[in-house]
Design a protein around this motif. Structure first.
Motif, PDB file in Angstrom:
ATOM      1  N   VAL A 158      32.274 -26.708   3.906  1.00  0.00           N
ATOM      2  CA  VAL A 158      31.566 -27.887   4.392  1.00  0.00           C
ATOM      3  C   VAL A 158      32.172 -28.353   5.707  1.00  0.00           C
ATOM      4  N   ILE A 159      31.316 -28.865   6.589  1.00  0.00           N
ATOM      5  CA  ILE A 159      31.732 -29.551   7.816  1.00  0.00           C
ATOM      6  C   ILE A 159      31.259 -30.996   7.682  1.00  0.00           C
ATOM      7  N   PHE A 160      32.178 -31.947   7.821  1.00  0.00           N
ATOM      8  CA  PHE A 160      31.865 -33.347   7.548  1.00  0.00           C
ATOM      9  C   PHE A 160      31.373 -34.080   8.795  1.00  0.00           C
ATOM     10  N   GLN A 161      30.811 -35.270   8.549  1.00  0.00           N
ATOM     11  CA  GLN A 161      30.218 -36.076   9.611  1.00  0.00           C
ATOM     12  C   GLN A 161      31.256 -36.630  10.582  1.00  0.00           C
ATOM     13  N   ASP A 162      32.298 -37.246  10.057  1.00  0.00           N
ATOM     14  CA  ASP A 162      33.309 -37.878  10.905  1.00  0.00           C
ATOM     15  C   ASP A 162      34.486 -36.929  11.058  1.00  0.00           C
ATOM     16  N   PRO A 163      34.618 -36.287  12.219  1.00  0.00           N
ATOM     17  CA  PRO A 163      35.650 -35.260  12.356  1.00  0.00           C
ATOM     18  C   PRO A 163      37.067 -35.777  12.184  1.00  0.00           C
ATOM     19  N   LEU A 164      37.371 -36.948  12.705  1.00  0.00           N
ATOM     20  CA  LEU A 164      38.732 -37.463  12.603  1.00  0.00           C
ATOM     21  C   LEU A 164      39.056 -37.923  11.182  1.00  0.00           C
ATOM     22  N   ALA A 165      38.085 -38.557  10.513  1.00  0.00           N
ATOM     23  CA  ALA A 165      38.324 -39.024   9.148  1.00  0.00           C
ATOM     24  C   ALA A 165      38.498 -37.869   8.168  1.00  0.00           C
ATOM     25  N   SER A 166      37.974 -36.682   8.502  1.00  0.00           N
ATOM     26  CA  SER A 166      38.057 -35.548   7.586  1.00  0.00           C
ATOM     27  C   SER A 166      39.332 -34.730   7.766  1.00  0.00           C
ATOM     28  N   LEU A 167      40.171 -35.103   8.750  1.00  0.00           N
ATOM     29  CA  LEU A 167      41.410 -34.371   9.008  1.00  0.00           C
ATOM     30  C   LEU A 167      42.604 -35.215   8.561  1.00  0.00           C
ATOM     31  N   ASN A 168      43.552 -34.598   7.896  1.00  0.00           N
ATOM     32  CA  ASN A 168      44.744 -35.288   7.423  1.00  0.00           C
ATOM     33  C   ASN A 168      45.623 -35.663   8.618  1.00  0.00           C
ATOM     34  N   PRO A 169      45.838 -36.959   8.878  1.00  0.00           N
ATOM     35  CA  PRO A 169      46.595 -37.367  10.069  1.00  0.00           C
ATOM     36  C   PRO A 169      48.069 -36.963  10.013  1.00  0.00           C
ATOM     37  N   ARG A 170      48.568 -36.607   8.844  1.00  0.00           N
ATOM     38  CA  ARG A 170      49.982 -36.242   8.702  1.00  0.00           C
ATOM     39  C   ARG A 170      50.223 -34.746   8.860  1.00  0.00           C
ATOM     40  N   MET A 171      49.145 -33.994   9.055  1.00  0.00           N
ATOM     41  CA  MET A 171      49.273 -32.540   9.198  1.00  0.00           C
ATOM     42  C   MET A 171      48.960 -32.121  10.620  1.00  0.00           C
ATOM     43  N   THR A 172      49.625 -31.082  11.092  1.00  0.00           N
ATOM     44  CA  THR A 172      49.319 -30.538  12.412  1.00  0.00           C
ATOM     45  C   THR A 172      48.028 -29.727  12.340  1.00  0.00           C
ATOM     46  N   VAL A 173      47.485 -29.407  13.507  1.00  0.00           N
ATOM     47  CA  VAL A 173      46.263 -28.604  13.564  1.00  0.00           C
ATOM     48  C   VAL A 173      46.460 -27.267  12.853  1.00  0.00           C
ATOM     49  N   GLY A 174      47.594 -26.636  13.102  1.00  0.00           N
ATOM     50  CA  GLY A 174      47.872 -25.356  12.449  1.00  0.00           C
ATOM     51  C   GLY A 174      47.891 -25.475  10.937  1.00  0.00           C
ATOM     52  N   GLU A 175      48.485 -26.546  10.428  1.00  0.00           N
ATOM     53  CA  GLU A 175      48.546 -26.751   8.980  1.00  0.00           C
ATOM     54  C   GLU A 175      47.167 -27.045   8.402  1.00  0.00           C
ATOM     55  N   ILE A 176      46.366 -27.814   9.137  1.00  0.00           N
ATOM     56  CA  ILE A 176      45.022 -28.166   8.672  1.00  0.00           C
ATOM     57  C   ILE A 176      44.150 -26.922   8.543  1.00  0.00           C
ATOM     58  N   ILE A 177      44.158 -26.083   9.566  1.00  0.00           N
ATOM     59  CA  ILE A 177      43.305 -24.893   9.548  1.00  0.00           C
ATOM     60  C   ILE A 177      43.803 -23.877   8.531  1.00  0.00           C
ATOM     61  N   ALA A 178      45.122 -23.820   8.351  1.00  0.00           N
ATOM     62  CA  ALA A 178      45.706 -22.837   7.426  1.00  0.00           C
ATOM     63  C   ALA A 178      45.632 -23.267   5.964  1.00  0.00           C
ATOM     64  N   GLU A 179      45.359 -24.546   5.703  1.00  0.00           N
ATOM     65  CA  GLU A 179      45.390 -25.050   4.331  1.00  0.00           C
ATOM     66  C   GLU A 179      44.491 -24.261   3.378  1.00  0.00           C
ATOM     67  N   PRO A 180      43.223 -23.934   3.751  1.00  0.00           N
ATOM     68  CA  PRO A 180      42.399 -23.131   2.825  1.00  0.00           C
ATOM     69  C   PRO A 180      43.000 -21.754   2.542  1.00  0.00           C
ATOM     70  N   LEU A 181      43.667 -21.177   3.533  1.00  0.00           N
ATOM     71  CA  LEU A 181      44.303 -19.873   3.310  1.00  0.00           C
ATOM     72  C   LEU A 181      45.452 -19.989   2.307  1.00  0.00           C
ATOM     73  N   ARG A 182      46.232 -21.048   2.414  1.00  0.00           N
ATOM     74  CA  ARG A 182      47.333 -21.231   1.466  1.00  0.00           C
ATOM     75  C   ARG A 182      46.808 -21.395   0.039  1.00  0.00           C
ATOM     76  N   ALA A 183      45.642 -22.042  -0.081  1.00  0.00           N
ATOM     77  CA  ALA A 183      45.086 -22.289  -1.412  1.00  0.00           C
ATOM     78  C   ALA A 183      44.365 -21.073  -1.983  1.00  0.00           C
ATOM     79  N   LEU A 184      43.665 -20.330  -1.111  1.00  0.00           N
ATOM     80  CA  LEU A 184      42.780 -19.277  -1.604  1.00  0.00           C
ATOM     81  C   LEU A 184      43.244 -17.859  -1.287  1.00  0.00           C
ATOM     82  N   ARG A 185      44.210 -17.717  -0.369  1.00  0.00           N
ATOM     83  CA  ARG A 185      44.710 -16.382  -0.010  1.00  0.00           C
ATOM     84  C   ARG A 185      46.232 -16.343  -0.129  1.00  0.00           C
TER      85      ARG A 185
END
Length: 340
Positions: free
Chosen positions: A104-131
């Protein structure tokens, strides 16, 4: 076109059958909660490689439908079939493993991103969970490759969401959705919170990614001009019911439902001469409450073509000669009259 064996462009990926969803709201010590009917008897399918647009005013059930498809909320009735599997019967690990295919891609881009995580951590999070088979170096390599495809520079990988503009934040959200190699992405108003110039960039990016990766999209929006830019077919919702479903060009060239015509009236026309010549079927009044819906055709209270039977009998969703679906008692008369 897909990493699923045997799937070809045009094959059915998703089927929604007679889906209904309600919410109980209000209530208290001396009051009973009331039922809000968000979706009623929704049926449609989505084919591999296509983009299905879902449009309607706020409160018509668009986002609820997207969340039911993704099983973020569960419907009381009906089925969501993914490659023939009933998602409503999946739970726990089986459903979690399917998240890689449905994103899913959400409506509010900033609200859908964890402010305590870096960009690298945010994008990699699904990989850590599923791969879990990927190590840190492999995840980083995939993240950097995905960032490059989204127009994000490598040195941005250690920055935080608040350091980015809305358009850049949405590119991060898109990268996060794509990193697992999904087959279907639900885009829930992905450009409505962005400036017009940035909207065009994100829409072009989504179209380019769809064509390059062979993705299937469900694109939710209240703006018909935005939906037309990316959609092959368009589903029009009003108060939780489908009122029209047609190929994009057919719907824009000859809308059959009065509600669709009214929505199209709100789409700006760049040529002033053409704007003056077109029929005006604009919406009047407010959308009725989904708690206390009108009898018969729910659109009749705002429709200038309504007659007695519209208040007594709910119109069935009929298949027209061109293959589109329309729920209107008078579509034959209006088609012959050209909507006058």
């Amino acid at each position: 076109m897909s990493n699923e064996p045997g799937i070809q462009r045009g094959d059915e990926l998703l089927r929604v059958e007679k889906l209904s969803k309600s919410f109980m709201i209000g209530g208290g010590l001396f009051r009973k909660p009331v039922e809000l009917k968000a979706l009623q008897d929704i049926s449609f399918s989505v084919r591999a490689g296509e983009t299905l647009g879902i449009v309607g005013e706020s409160g018509c059930g668009k986002s609820t439908l997207g969340r039911c498809i993704l099983q973020l909320i569960r419907a009381e009735e009906g089925q969501v079939l993914w490659l023939g599997r009933d998602l409503g019967k999946l739970a726990g690990e089986d459903l979690r493993l399917l998240r890689g295919d449905l994103q899913v891609i959400f409506q509010d881009p900033l609200a859908s991103l964890n402010p305590r995580m870096t960009v690298g951590e945010i994008i990699a999070e699904p990989l850590r969970a599923l791969r879990p088979d990927l190590d840190a170096a492999e995840r980083r390599e995939r993240v950097l490759s995905m960032m490059s495809g989204m127009g994000l520079r490598p040195e941005m990988i250690n920055r935080y969401p608040h350091e980015f503009s809305g358009g850049q934040a949405q590119r991060i959200g898109i990268a996060r959705a794509l990193i697992t190699g999904p087959k279907l992405i639900v885009c829930d108003e992905p450009v409505s919170a962005l400036d017009v110039s940035i909207q065009a960039q994100i829409l072009n990016l989504l179209s380019e990614i769809r064509d390059r990766m062979g993705l299937t999209l469900i694109f939710i929006s209240h703006n018909l001009s935005v939906v037309r830019h990316v959609s092959d077919r368009i589903l029009v919702l009003y108060l939780g019911r489908i009122v029209e479903l047609a190929d994009s060009d057919a719907l824009y060239d000859s809308p059959q439902h009065p509600y669709t015509r009214a929505l199209l009236t709100a789409v700006p026309v760049p040529d002033p001469k053409k704007a003056r010549q077109r029929n005006i079927d604009g919406l009047t009044g407010e959308i009725p409450s989904p708690i206390n819906q009108p009898s018969g055709c729910t659109f009749r209270t705002r429709c200038r073509f309504a007659e007695d039977r519209c208040g007594k009998v709910r119109p069935a969703l009929e298949t027209l000669p061109d293959g589109r679906l329309v729920a209107c008692h008078r579509w034959r008369e209006l088609e012959l009259a050209g909507g006058a």
